[in-house]
Structure formats: structure tokens, C-alpha cells
Design an enzyme around this catalytic site. Structure first.
Site, mmCIF file in Angstrom:
data_model
loop_
_atom_site.group_PDB
_atom_site.id
_atom_site.type_symbol
_atom_site.label_atom_id
_atom_site.label_comp_id
_atom_site.label_asym_id
_atom_site.label_seq_id
_atom_site.Cartn_x
_atom_site.Cartn_y
_atom_site.Cartn_z
ATOM 1 N N ASP A 182 54.983 39.556 13.735
ATOM 2 C CA ASP A 182 55.906 39.178 12.669
ATOM 3 C C ASP A 182 57.045 38.381 13.285
ATOM 4 O O ASP A 182 58.022 38.934 13.783
ATOM 5 C CB ASP A 182 56.421 40.429 11.964
ATOM 6 C CG ASP A 182 57.126 40.102 10.654
ATOM 7 O OD1 ASP A 182 57.287 38.913 10.341
ATOM 8 O OD2 ASP A 182 57.512 41.050 9.951
ATOM 9 N N ALA A 183 56.892 37.057 13.280
ATOM 10 C CA ALA A 183 57.871 36.169 13.914
ATOM 11 C C ALA A 183 58.420 35.115 12.960
ATOM 12 O O ALA A 183 59.427 34.482 13.259
ATOM 13 C CB ALA A 183 57.248 35.487 15.134
ATOM 14 N N LYS A 184 57.735 34.881 11.846
ATOM 15 C CA LYS A 184 58.171 33.943 10.809
ATOM 16 C C LYS A 184 58.534 32.577 11.396
ATOM 17 O O LYS A 184 59.581 32.007 11.083
ATOM 18 C CB LYS A 184 59.316 34.529 9.997
ATOM 19 C CG LYS A 184 58.925 35.823 9.277
ATOM 20 C CD LYS A 184 60.067 36.403 8.464
ATOM 21 C CE LYS A 184 59.659 37.673 7.745
ATOM 22 N NZ LYS A 184 59.425 38.814 8.662
ATOM 23 N N ARG A 185 57.656 32.055 12.212
ATOM 24 C CA ARG A 185 57.893 30.747 12.824
ATOM 25 C C ARG A 185 57.648 29.625 11.814
ATOM 26 O O ARG A 185 56.935 29.788 10.827
ATOM 27 C CB ARG A 185 56.982 30.555 14.033
ATOM 28 C CG ARG A 185 57.147 31.588 15.143
ATOM 29 C CD ARG A 185 58.575 31.704 15.598
ATOM 30 N NE ARG A 185 58.722 32.462 16.845
ATOM 31 C CZ ARG A 185 59.831 33.063 17.225
ATOM 32 N NH1 ARG A 185 60.907 33.009 16.452
ATOM 33 N NH2 ARG A 185 59.897 33.712 18.369
#
Length: 272
Positions: free
Chosen positions: A95-98
């Protein structure tokens, strides 16, 4: 079908679970046993992983909870390696939302898939197709795009009308119909918006949906499953983090986490 989607579907069927265990470690909430542990991030999370693995369709470590601490990213690297070695059938969603321009996105691809060894990564589609292309090209891995998130501010932009339809529906259609050529896409849809979840399911067919918002944020399990499941009763990764991680502050923390995971898995299955 990507390796990520294949692993996920096998897990839905073989383990009979739609539960995604979120790994958001906050040392301030750890049991006393970890107060003087220099490797607390890894040791706590590895214990949770091993205790809950049989009930999980996926694990979702949130990168900020590791990167905020000295040595935290190394702990995350080791944690995902631990999952891959000991529970190789369970996919890991980083979960990094890049989401950035192509050349930067290529570096984020290396970060998520090569450095950390994740099976999938969460992504922000706001910058468009070229920002997603480097991730989509790794078609053995999953691309999990934000669509309608669980937070109250989701309405600020995601429900703005464009050509008479909310923005989140344009995102859902575009990803399902244009970006998912290799079958490696999924969407993030909050449990706190069940009506929108139902609309999105109708737009994207059997595409997997990652569902935050159950538990502390107030999402309802029955409504989530009813509005989000596919015809075969799968299609969902219903995430719980705090309710599992901190089920007990005592020495039985891992056992309590397992019991919480089992209970939520069973509750979800009641409505499938």
C-alpha cells in the site's frame, strides 16, 4: 491473468477467505514485550503474519508505517521476504499509492516489485495512463488503483460530475476497459460507500476490489459483501488492520490477532 490475480483467486477458493490483513504497525500500540526490542517492527508484524496467515487472502503492508522509522524500510523488505518464503500462496499488496510521471514511475516499479518483492501495489490514477504504464507493463504483478476511497473527503473530487457521471465511474470504466488488457488491475473502493461499491461492481465485472473501511472507519460487512461480491461469491479483498493487529496488548497478542482474523473471515463468509 497475472500471477497476482491467479494467486488471489486461488486463495479465495482454496482458503475460503476474502479477508485482507492490513499491516500498519504503530510501535506506540505494541505490547510491552516489544518496548526494548530494536527489531520490533519486523518481529511484531512477522508474528501477526504467521498467526493470521490461514485466514488471509492477502496481506497489505502500508509503507508509511515502516518508512517513518529508522530502518523501517529494511524491516518491510524482510517482512515481505518472510511472507514470500513462509506463505508463498498469499499475495502481498504494497500500500504505497504511487503515481508520477513515467521516468519516476519506473523507479517506483523497481521499489515495489524488485526491492520489496510485492505481488501488487496501490496506485493513484490521477496523472493518467503514462504514469500507470510502467506498472501495467509488469503484467505478472497487480496494479490496484484508487477509485472511490473510504475517507470522508473522497467526495471532494471523486464524485464530481463529468459529462453527467461521477468521476469515480470514469476511473472505473477506463481502468476496466482500457488499462486492464493484461488482466492485472484491481480497484480500491471503500466499504463506507456501499452504493458506490455496487455501481463500481456493475461497471468492472469480475475485477478484484480492495476494500478498506471495515471496522474503525464504520464500514458494514454485510453491505460490503452484498454490494461488492462477484457471482461466485468472491472478488473482494476486505481489509482489516487495527482490529486484528491490536486485538490484545498482552503476551497473547498473536493468538488474539488470529482469533480476530478468524472471526472476521467467518463473518464475511456468512454473507457470501
Amino acid at each position: 491473468m497475472s500471477n497476482f490475480i491467479g494467486k488471489l483467486r486461488n486463495r479465495w477458493q482454496d482458503a475460503n477467505t476474502l479477508l485482507c490483513v492490513g499491516l500498519d504497525p504503530d510501535p506506540a500500540k505494541f505490547p510491552d514485550a516489544f518496548v526494548s526490542d530494536d527489531d520490533a517492527l519486523f518481529n511484531f508484524c512477522a508474528a501477526i503474519v504467521d498467526a493470521t496467515a490461514e485466514f488471509a487472502c492477502a496481506f497489505k503492508p502500508q509503507i508509511a508505517y515502516f518508512a517513518a522509522h529508522n530502518g523501517g524500510e529494511a524491516a518491510l523488505q524482510r517482512l515481505i521476504a518472510h511472507i514470500n518464503a513462509n506463505h508463498p500462496d498469499i499475495p502481498v499488496v504494497l500500500d504505497a499509492k504511487r503515481g508520477d510521471i513515467g521516468s519516476t514511475a519506473e523507479q517506483y516499479v523497481v521499489e515495489a516489485f524488485d526491492r520489496f518483492g510485492a505481488d501488487a501495489v496501490t496506485l493513484n490514477p490521477y496523472m493518467g495512463r503514462d504514469s500507470a504504464a510502467p506498472f501495467l507493463a509488469r503484467n505478472d504483478r497487480g496494479c490496484v488503483f484508487l477509485c472511490h476511497t473510504s475517507n470522508p473527503g473522497a467526495c471532494d473530487f471523486q464524485e464530481l460530475l463529468i459529462d453527467g457521471a461521477p468521476l469515480y465511474t470514469h476511473v472505473a470504466r477506463t481502468i476496466a476497459n482500457e488499462w486492464n488488457a493484461d488482466g492485472n488491475c484491481a480497484l480500491v473502493v471503500g466499504a463506507t460507500f456501499p452504493e458506490e461499491l455496487n455501481i463500481i461492481r456493475g461497471l468492472v465485472g469480475d475485477m478484484p476490489l480492495l476494500i478498506p473501511g471495515i471496522g474503525a472507519q464504520g464500514g458494514d460487512v454485510a453491505a460490503t459483501v452484498a454490494n461488492g461480491k462477484t457471482a461466485d461469491g468472491t472478488g473482494l479483498m476486505i481489509n482489516s488492520s487495527r482490529g486484528i493487529l491490536y486485538a490484545s496488548m498482552g503476551p497473547d497478542f498473536a493468538e488474539a490477532a488470529a482469533q480476530a482474523a478468524r472471526a472476521l473471515r467467518d463473518e464475511i463468509n456468512q454473507f457470501r
